[in-house]
Design a protein around this motif. Structure first.
Motif, mmCIF file in Angstrom:
data_model
loop_
_atom_site.group_PDB
_atom_site.id
_atom_site.type_symbol
_atom_site.label_atom_id
_atom_site.label_comp_id
_atom_site.label_asym_id
_atom_site.label_seq_id
_atom_site.Cartn_x
_atom_site.Cartn_y
_atom_site.Cartn_z
ATOM 1 N N LEU A 177 5.765 6.293 -3.262
ATOM 2 C CA LEU A 177 4.300 6.306 -2.627
ATOM 3 C C LEU A 177 3.360 5.647 -3.476
ATOM 4 C CD1 LEU A 177 5.996 8.707 -1.227
ATOM 5 C CD2 LEU A 177 3.949 9.524 -0.698
ATOM 6 N N TYR A 178 2.565 4.780 -2.630
ATOM 7 C CA TYR A 178 1.653 4.248 -3.525
ATOM 8 C C TYR A 178 0.124 4.568 -3.575
ATOM 9 C CZ TYR A 178 5.383 0.915 -4.796
ATOM 10 O OH TYR A 178 6.453 0.198 -5.458
ATOM 11 N N PHE A 179 -0.666 5.138 -4.562
ATOM 12 C CA PHE A 179 -1.824 5.545 -4.314
ATOM 13 C C PHE A 179 -2.929 4.355 -4.624
ATOM 14 C CE2 PHE A 179 1.021 8.963 -5.301
ATOM 15 C CZ PHE A 179 0.270 10.132 -4.319
ATOM 16 N N ALA A 180 -4.295 4.516 -3.966
ATOM 17 C CA ALA A 180 -5.331 3.810 -3.970
ATOM 18 C C ALA A 180 -6.560 4.057 -4.220
ATOM 19 C CB ALA A 180 -5.165 2.734 -2.759
ATOM 20 N N LEU A 200 -3.175 6.228 11.141
ATOM 21 C CA LEU A 200 -2.109 6.840 10.073
ATOM 22 C C LEU A 200 -2.747 6.557 8.668
ATOM 23 C CD1 LEU A 200 0.080 4.774 12.056
ATOM 24 C CD2 LEU A 200 1.348 6.575 11.030
ATOM 25 N N LEU A 201 -2.579 7.509 7.965
ATOM 26 C CA LEU A 201 -2.860 7.544 6.680
ATOM 27 C C LEU A 201 -1.707 7.023 5.722
ATOM 28 C CD1 LEU A 201 -4.664 8.419 4.045
ATOM 29 C CD2 LEU A 201 -4.146 10.709 4.423
ATOM 30 N N ASP A 202 -1.969 5.912 5.048
ATOM 31 C CA ASP A 202 -1.152 5.091 4.398
ATOM 32 C C ASP A 202 -0.928 5.209 3.020
ATOM 33 O OD1 ASP A 202 0.517 3.159 4.228
ATOM 34 O OD2 ASP A 202 -0.839 1.229 3.940
ATOM 35 N N PHE A 203 0.376 5.569 2.611
ATOM 36 C CA PHE A 203 0.773 5.679 1.212
ATOM 37 C C PHE A 203 1.661 4.586 0.745
ATOM 38 C CE2 PHE A 203 -0.642 10.164 2.032
ATOM 39 C CZ PHE A 203 -1.708 10.093 0.941
ATOM 40 N N LEU A 218 -2.215 -3.264 -2.837
ATOM 41 C CA LEU A 218 -3.501 -2.588 -2.461
ATOM 42 C C LEU A 218 -4.247 -1.375 -3.254
ATOM 43 C CD1 LEU A 218 -2.611 -2.807 1.229
ATOM 44 C CD2 LEU A 218 -3.986 -4.517 -0.008
ATOM 45 N N LEU A 219 -4.331 -1.881 -4.610
ATOM 46 C CA LEU A 219 -5.056 -0.532 -5.456
ATOM 47 C C LEU A 219 -6.335 0.024 -4.958
ATOM 48 C CD1 LEU A 219 -3.418 0.308 -8.436
ATOM 49 C CD2 LEU A 219 -5.818 -0.179 -9.169
ATOM 50 N N PHE A 220 -6.931 -1.097 -4.325
ATOM 51 C CA PHE A 220 -8.384 -0.637 -3.621
ATOM 52 C C PHE A 220 -8.304 -0.110 -2.198
ATOM 53 C CE2 PHE A 220 -9.491 -4.044 -6.471
ATOM 54 C CZ PHE A 220 -9.828 -3.577 -7.664
ATOM 55 N N GLY A 221 -7.033 -0.348 -1.634
ATOM 56 C CA GLY A 221 -7.040 0.278 -0.378
ATOM 57 C C GLY A 221 -6.849 -1.156 0.693
ATOM 58 N N GLY A 249 -9.216 0.471 4.546
ATOM 59 C CA GLY A 249 -9.479 1.732 3.487
ATOM 60 C C GLY A 249 -8.087 2.220 3.516
ATOM 61 N N ALA A 250 -8.036 3.716 3.602
ATOM 62 C CA ALA A 250 -6.546 4.497 3.347
ATOM 63 C C ALA A 250 -5.922 4.260 4.648
ATOM 64 C CB ALA A 250 -6.903 5.757 2.743
#
Ligand code: PMP
Length: 457
Positions: free
Chosen positions: A424-427, A63-66, A73-76, A52-53
């Motif tokens: 930073l990339y969001f998913a 770790l929360l990954d950005f 990984l647009l869906f995580g 996931g994230a």
């Protein structure tokens, strides 16, 4: 603290990641299979699991990954959609086939549905390959040699385009007549037949083309700059470039490897309403499987059909990559409204949260964001409200503060890339809750750092 001291402190780290990295370095040059991934000032981080994230380091830290795999990984991580598509295809045609499948048509139709400028496509494995093919096509189509690239833009590591995109401003100024600086040793001075211009400056491009337009085969750009921090195009820039390229019969190539299916389903072309002759895709196109594509006007792409321009690849269009891409593309088509609304919403919340945290501490930063890509720059001067080009990005920012911030953040369980030029990339895996938690951690980290002591010594 100086960069030298930061590197010294990194070298002293003795945890499981550091030990694993030292072992890897005995077999893998530099400890990573890409030069960007392990640099001397990066805190050692070796990952044992992802979901996931989140990612988990070998010492068990969550770790929360950005970074999201540098964008794909647009869906995580390990999304069910992609895992299921992989399992299903492995039970049908396997990973590598070497024959045509109907997947070609189905995937290409969905890409074309999102990008109306694309009439014919080809699949490949990496971004580097499709950009190189795009340049060949433009040269063959126009019968001209020269191409225009831009400062700070990255298009893969082929000798046809890899210039020193992270050059210093002094190096750029010393370069006469906008000729490129080779990106790495071993290129014998390449890229040849190329110019590197400042981006986002329509007047400059106009006057350059007035002199050189008839010799130019292609203008190649990231339509939103993403490889030197995020910089959006000025309001009339892309449409102005489109008009100029039409005027001089130049092929306009948008490298949408980052922006395609990320900042909107139809990438920068949908967001800004400007359409290129050739587009290159990878990253979010598949949502996290190694593949890429090139698409464009039929009359240009036909040069591949009749063999005048060569493009190959054992793994190009392999069924596993395309099955994943098909599942992803169907999801974008059916649920795109919800997906892109969510990405816009969480990235807005994050951007505003960050702004407030730094404003409260009176630390000058600049946050620039287009859709689900964002960059955070520490500014030297609090009055710098905007950065519109690469040179400003270099001159006005303080990468050292960013590195120090990143190191503290990594220790606190939030991962943003240690190079401040990486966005930073969001998913979709970043829920509002998760973004809220990230902001809390960031606030604590910012409060704990004595930024006045972090200035270059
Ligand atoms: N173009 C752009 C805009 C990119 O961001 C990248 C990769 N970061 C590439 C091309 C090269 O892609 P690859 O690493 O898959 O060759």
């Amino acid at each position: 603290m100086s960069l030298e001291n930061i590197i010294k402190s990194v070298n002293k780290i003795d945890n499981d990641s550091a030990r694993a990295l030292n072992k890897i370095k005995k077999m893998i040059a530099g400890g990573a299979s890409s030069t960007m991934r392990v640099l001397p000032y990066h805190k050692p981080l070796v990952i044992s699991k992802a979901d996931g994230a989140y990612v988990w380091s070998v010492e068990g830290n969550k770790l929360l990954d950005f970074n999201m795999g540098y964008g794909p990984l647009l869906f995580g991580h390990r999304s069910e959609l992609i895992d299921e598509a992989i399992k299903k295809e492995l039970g049908i045609r396997g990973a590598v086939l070497g024959y045509a499948t109907e997947l070609y048509y189905d995937v290409a139709s969905l890409i074309k549905d999102a990008f109306p400028s694309v009439e014919l496509l080809r699949f490949s494995s990496s971004g580097t390959e499709v950009v190189q093919t795009a340049v060949r096509l433009a040269r063959a189509f126009t019968g001209r040699k020269e191409i225009i690239l831009f400062e700070g833009h990255y298009h893969g590591s082929s000798d046809s385009v890899y210039h020193k995109y992270s050059a210093t401003v002094e190096e750029l100024i010393s370069q006469k007549k906008y000729r490129p600086i080779q990106g790495t040793q071993g290129m014998c001075g390449a890229p040849f037949n190329a110019y590197v211009l400042p981006w986002n400056d329509l007047e400059l491009l106009e006057s350059f083309l007035a002199e050189n337009g008839k010799n130019i085969a292609a203008v190649l750009m990231e339509p939103v700059m993403g490889n030197s921090g995020v910089i959006p195009p000025g309001s009339d820039y892309l449409s102005g470039v489109r008009k100029l390229t039409e005027k001089y019969g130049i092929v306009l190539i948008f490298d949408e490897i980052i922006t395609g299916f990320r900042i909107a389903r139809g990438g920068a072309q949908e967001r800004y309403g400007v359409y290129s002759d050739i587009t290159t895709f990878s990253k979010a196109m598949t949502g996290g499987f190694p593949t890429s594509a090139i698409g464009g006007r039929k009359e240009i792409m036909e040069l591949l059909s009749n063999g005048s321009v060569f493009h190959g690849g054992v793994y190009s269009g392999n069924p596993l990559s395309l099955a994943v891409t098909l599942a992803t593309q169907k999801e974008y088509k059916s649920n795109g409204d919800r997906i892109y609304r969510h990405l816009e919403e969480i990235s807005d919340i994050f951007a505003n949260g960050l702004k407030n945290i730094f404003a409260e501490k009176r630390i000058p930063v600049l946050i620039q964001k287009v859709g689900a890509m964002l960059s955070l720059r520490f500014l030297k001067d609090k009055n710098d409200a905007e950065i519109n080009n690469y040179r400003d990005s270099v001159l006005k920012t303080d990468p050292l503060r960013y590195i120090i911030f990143q190191h503290h953040l990594q220790d606190a369980g939030v991962y943003i890339h240690p190079n401040h030029i990486e966005p930073l990339y969001f998913a979709t895996a970043h829920t509002k809750d998760i973004v809220g938690k990230a902001l809390e951690i960031i606030k604590n980290v910012v409060n704990a750092i004595d930024f006045s002591a972090t200035l270059t010594d």
